[in-house]
Motif scaffolding. Structure first.
Motif, PDB file in Angstrom:
ATOM      1  N   GLY A  39      -2.321   1.770  13.634  1.00  0.00           N
ATOM      2  CA  GLY A  39      -2.312   0.312  13.560  1.00  0.00           C
ATOM      3  C   GLY A  39      -2.493  -0.155  12.124  1.00  0.00           C
ATOM      4  O   GLY A  39      -2.918   0.609  11.255  1.00  0.00           O
ATOM      5  N   PHE A  40      -2.175  -1.404  11.876  1.00  0.00           N
ATOM      6  CA  PHE A  40      -2.298  -1.984  10.543  1.00  0.00           C
ATOM      7  C   PHE A  40      -3.062  -3.294  10.661  1.00  0.00           C
ATOM      8  O   PHE A  40      -2.688  -4.161  11.445  1.00  0.00           O
ATOM      9  CB  PHE A  40      -0.914  -2.234   9.933  1.00  0.00           C
ATOM     10  N   GLU A  41      -4.102  -3.435   9.851  1.00  0.00           N
ATOM     11  CA  GLU A  41      -4.881  -4.669   9.867  1.00  0.00           C
ATOM     12  C   GLU A  41      -4.152  -5.798   9.156  1.00  0.00           C
ATOM     13  O   GLU A  41      -4.324  -6.955   9.492  1.00  0.00           O
ATOM     14  CB  GLU A  41      -6.249  -4.443   9.222  1.00  0.00           C
ATOM     15  N   THR A  42      -3.349  -5.444   8.154  1.00  0.00           N
ATOM     16  CA  THR A  42      -2.669  -6.464   7.358  1.00  0.00           C
ATOM     17  C   THR A  42      -1.205  -6.077   7.146  1.00  0.00           C
ATOM     18  O   THR A  42      -0.833  -4.911   7.315  1.00  0.00           O
ATOM     19  CB  THR A  42      -3.324  -6.621   5.967  1.00  0.00           C
ATOM     20  N   GLU A  43      -0.411  -7.042   6.738  1.00  0.00           N
ATOM     21  CA  GLU A  43       0.982  -6.760   6.407  1.00  0.00           C
ATOM     22  C   GLU A  43       1.071  -5.863   5.182  1.00  0.00           C
ATOM     23  O   GLU A  43       2.002  -5.060   5.059  1.00  0.00           O
ATOM     24  CB  GLU A  43       1.743  -8.062   6.169  1.00  0.00           C
ATOM     25  N   GLU A  44       0.105  -6.002   4.272  1.00  0.00           N
ATOM     26  CA  GLU A  44       0.091  -5.151   3.077  1.00  0.00           C
ATOM     27  C   GLU A  44      -0.078  -3.682   3.456  1.00  0.00           C
ATOM     28  O   GLU A  44       0.583  -2.811   2.894  1.00  0.00           O
ATOM     29  CB  GLU A  44      -1.034  -5.576   2.135  1.00  0.00           C
ATOM     30  N   GLU A  45      -0.935  -3.391   4.429  1.00  0.00           N
ATOM     31  CA  GLU A  45      -1.093  -2.013   4.904  1.00  0.00           C
ATOM     32  C   GLU A  45       0.213  -1.497   5.501  1.00  0.00           C
ATOM     33  O   GLU A  45       0.587  -0.343   5.289  1.00  0.00           O
ATOM     34  CB  GLU A  45      -2.202  -1.917   5.945  1.00  0.00           C
ATOM     35  N   TRP A  46       0.922  -2.340   6.246  1.00  0.00           N
ATOM     36  CA  TRP A  46       2.210  -1.961   6.826  1.00  0.00           C
ATOM     37  C   TRP A  46       3.213  -1.649   5.724  1.00  0.00           C
ATOM     38  O   TRP A  46       3.930  -0.658   5.764  1.00  0.00           O
ATOM     39  CB  TRP A  46       2.703  -3.075   7.745  1.00  0.00           C
ATOM     40  N   PHE A  47       3.256  -2.501   4.680  1.00  0.00           N
ATOM     41  CA  PHE A  47       4.162  -2.286   3.560  1.00  0.00           C
ATOM     42  C   PHE A  47       3.845  -0.967   2.853  1.00  0.00           C
ATOM     43  O   PHE A  47       4.748  -0.181   2.551  1.00  0.00           O
ATOM     44  CB  PHE A  47       4.077  -3.458   2.579  1.00  0.00           C
ATOM     45  N   GLU A  48       2.565  -0.703   2.596  1.00  0.00           N
ATOM     46  CA  GLU A  48       2.156   0.529   1.921  1.00  0.00           C
ATOM     47  C   GLU A  48       2.534   1.755   2.755  1.00  0.00           C
ATOM     48  O   GLU A  48       3.014   2.758   2.213  1.00  0.00           O
ATOM     49  CB  GLU A  48       0.656   0.517   1.648  1.00  0.00           C
ATOM     50  N   TYR A  49       2.343   1.674   4.062  1.00  0.00           N
ATOM     51  CA  TYR A  49       2.708   2.785   4.939  1.00  0.00           C
ATOM     52  C   TYR A  49       4.210   3.063   4.853  1.00  0.00           C
ATOM     53  O   TYR A  49       4.636   4.212   4.729  1.00  0.00           O
ATOM     54  CB  TYR A  49       2.306   2.465   6.382  1.00  0.00           C
ATOM     55  N   ARG A  50       4.994   2.005   4.914  1.00  0.00           N
ATOM     56  CA  ARG A  50       6.456   2.167   4.832  1.00  0.00           C
ATOM     57  C   ARG A  50       6.858   2.791   3.508  1.00  0.00           C
ATOM     58  O   ARG A  50       7.707   3.676   3.456  1.00  0.00           O
ATOM     59  CB  ARG A  50       7.152   0.823   5.016  1.00  0.00           C
ATOM     60  N   LEU A  51       6.245   2.348   2.413  1.00  0.00           N
ATOM     61  CA  LEU A  51       6.564   2.875   1.093  1.00  0.00           C
ATOM     62  C   LEU A  51       6.197   4.355   1.002  1.00  0.00           C
ATOM     63  O   LEU A  51       6.984   5.167   0.516  1.00  0.00           O
ATOM     64  CB  LEU A  51       5.792   2.075   0.043  1.00  0.00           C
ATOM     65  N   GLU A  52       5.018   4.707   1.481  1.00  0.00           N
ATOM     66  CA  GLU A  52       4.542   6.088   1.411  1.00  0.00           C
ATOM     67  C   GLU A  52       5.394   7.042   2.231  1.00  0.00           C
ATOM     68  O   GLU A  52       5.372   8.244   1.998  1.00  0.00           O
ATOM     69  CB  GLU A  52       3.093   6.180   1.895  1.00  0.00           C
ATOM     70  N   HIS A  53       6.151   6.529   3.186  1.00  0.00           N
ATOM     71  CA  HIS A  53       6.954   7.375   4.062  1.00  0.00           C
ATOM     72  C   HIS A  53       8.462   7.169   3.875  1.00  0.00           C
ATOM     73  O   HIS A  53       9.252   7.685   4.646  1.00  0.00           O
ATOM     74  CB  HIS A  53       6.558   7.131   5.524  1.00  0.00           C
ATOM     75  N   ASP A  54       8.831   6.454   2.819  1.00  0.00           N
ATOM     76  CA  ASP A  54      10.246   6.195   2.546  1.00  0.00           C
ATOM     77  C   ASP A  54      10.785   7.324   1.665  1.00  0.00           C
ATOM     78  O   ASP A  54      10.363   7.471   0.513  1.00  0.00           O
ATOM     79  CB  ASP A  54      10.396   4.855   1.835  1.00  0.00           C
ATOM     80  N   PRO A  55      11.721   8.130   2.171  1.00  0.00           N
ATOM     81  CA  PRO A  55      12.222   9.263   1.390  1.00  0.00           C
ATOM     82  C   PRO A  55      12.867   8.852   0.063  1.00  0.00           C
ATOM     83  O   PRO A  55      12.755   9.559  -0.931  1.00  0.00           O
ATOM     84  CB  PRO A  55      13.258   9.930   2.300  1.00  0.00           C
ATOM     85  N   ARG A  56      13.520   7.690   0.024  1.00  0.00           N
ATOM     86  CA  ARG A  56      14.128   7.229  -1.229  1.00  0.00           C
ATOM     87  C   ARG A  56      13.057   6.947  -2.277  1.00  0.00           C
ATOM     88  O   ARG A  56      13.202   7.323  -3.445  1.00  0.00           O
ATOM     89  CB  ARG A  56      14.967   5.975  -0.989  1.00  0.00           C
ATOM     90  N   PHE A  57      11.975   6.289  -1.868  1.00  0.00           N
ATOM     91  CA  PHE A  57      10.893   5.975  -2.790  1.00  0.00           C
ATOM     92  C   PHE A  57      10.231   7.268  -3.272  1.00  0.00           C
ATOM     93  O   PHE A  57       9.958   7.425  -4.464  1.00  0.00           O
ATOM     94  CB  PHE A  57       9.867   5.068  -2.106  1.00  0.00           C
ATOM     95  N   LEU A  58       9.991   8.202  -2.369  1.00  0.00           N
ATOM     96  CA  LEU A  58       9.355   9.468  -2.737  1.00  0.00           C
ATOM     97  C   LEU A  58      10.224  10.264  -3.717  1.00  0.00           C
ATOM     98  O   LEU A  58       9.708  10.884  -4.650  1.00  0.00           O
ATOM     99  CB  LEU A  58       9.056  10.292  -1.488  1.00  0.00           C
ATOM    100  N   ARG A  59      11.554  10.223  -3.534  1.00  0.00           N
ATOM    101  CA  ARG A  59      12.463  10.896  -4.476  1.00  0.00           C
ATOM    102  C   ARG A  59      12.375  10.262  -5.863  1.00  0.00           C
ATOM    103  O   ARG A  59      12.362  10.962  -6.877  1.00  0.00           O
ATOM    104  CB  ARG A  59      13.901  10.830  -3.974  1.00  0.00           C
TER     105      ARG A  59
END
Length: 82
Positions: A39-59
Motif C-alpha cells: 500500500g501507499f500512504e501518499t501519491e509521492e510513495e506511489w511515484f517513488e515505487y514506480r520509479l524504483e521499478h521502472d526498467p528504463r529508469f534503472l537503465r
C-alpha cells in the motif's frame, strides 16, 4: 510483514489495503506465498515505487554510473551557480 490467505483478502480487501500502507502483506494460496500486497500512504510513495521499478529508469541510472566510473561527468564543485 504479515501473511494472509487469498480468501481473507477477498473478504475484506479494503481493510488489508489500509493495513498495507504501513507493512507488506504476503498473500498465500493453499498456504504458500502467491503475491505481495503493498500500500501507499501518499501519491509521492506511489511515484517513488514506480520509479524504483521502472526498467528504463534503472537503465539510465546504470548508464550514468558507468559514465562517472569512466571519468565522464561533471563534479558538483565544478558547477557554477548564479
Amino acid at each position: 510483514m504479515k501473511e494472509v490467505s487469498l480468501s481473507e483478502i477477498r473478504d475484506d480487501l479494503s481493510r488489508f489495503l489500509r493495513e498495507a500502507e504501513t507493512r507488506e502483506i504476503v498473500i498465500t494460496r493453499h498456504g504458500k506465498p502467491a503475491g505481495v500486497l503493498i500500500g501507499f500512504e501518499t501519491e509521492e510513495e506511489w511515484f517513488e515505487y514506480r520509479l524504483e521499478h521502472d526498467p528504463r529508469f534503472l537503465r539510465r541510472i546504470e548508464q550514468a554510473r558507468n559514465n562517472l566510473r569512466a571519468g565522464h561527468g561533471t563534479r558538483l564543485e565544478d558547477i557554477e551557480t548564479d
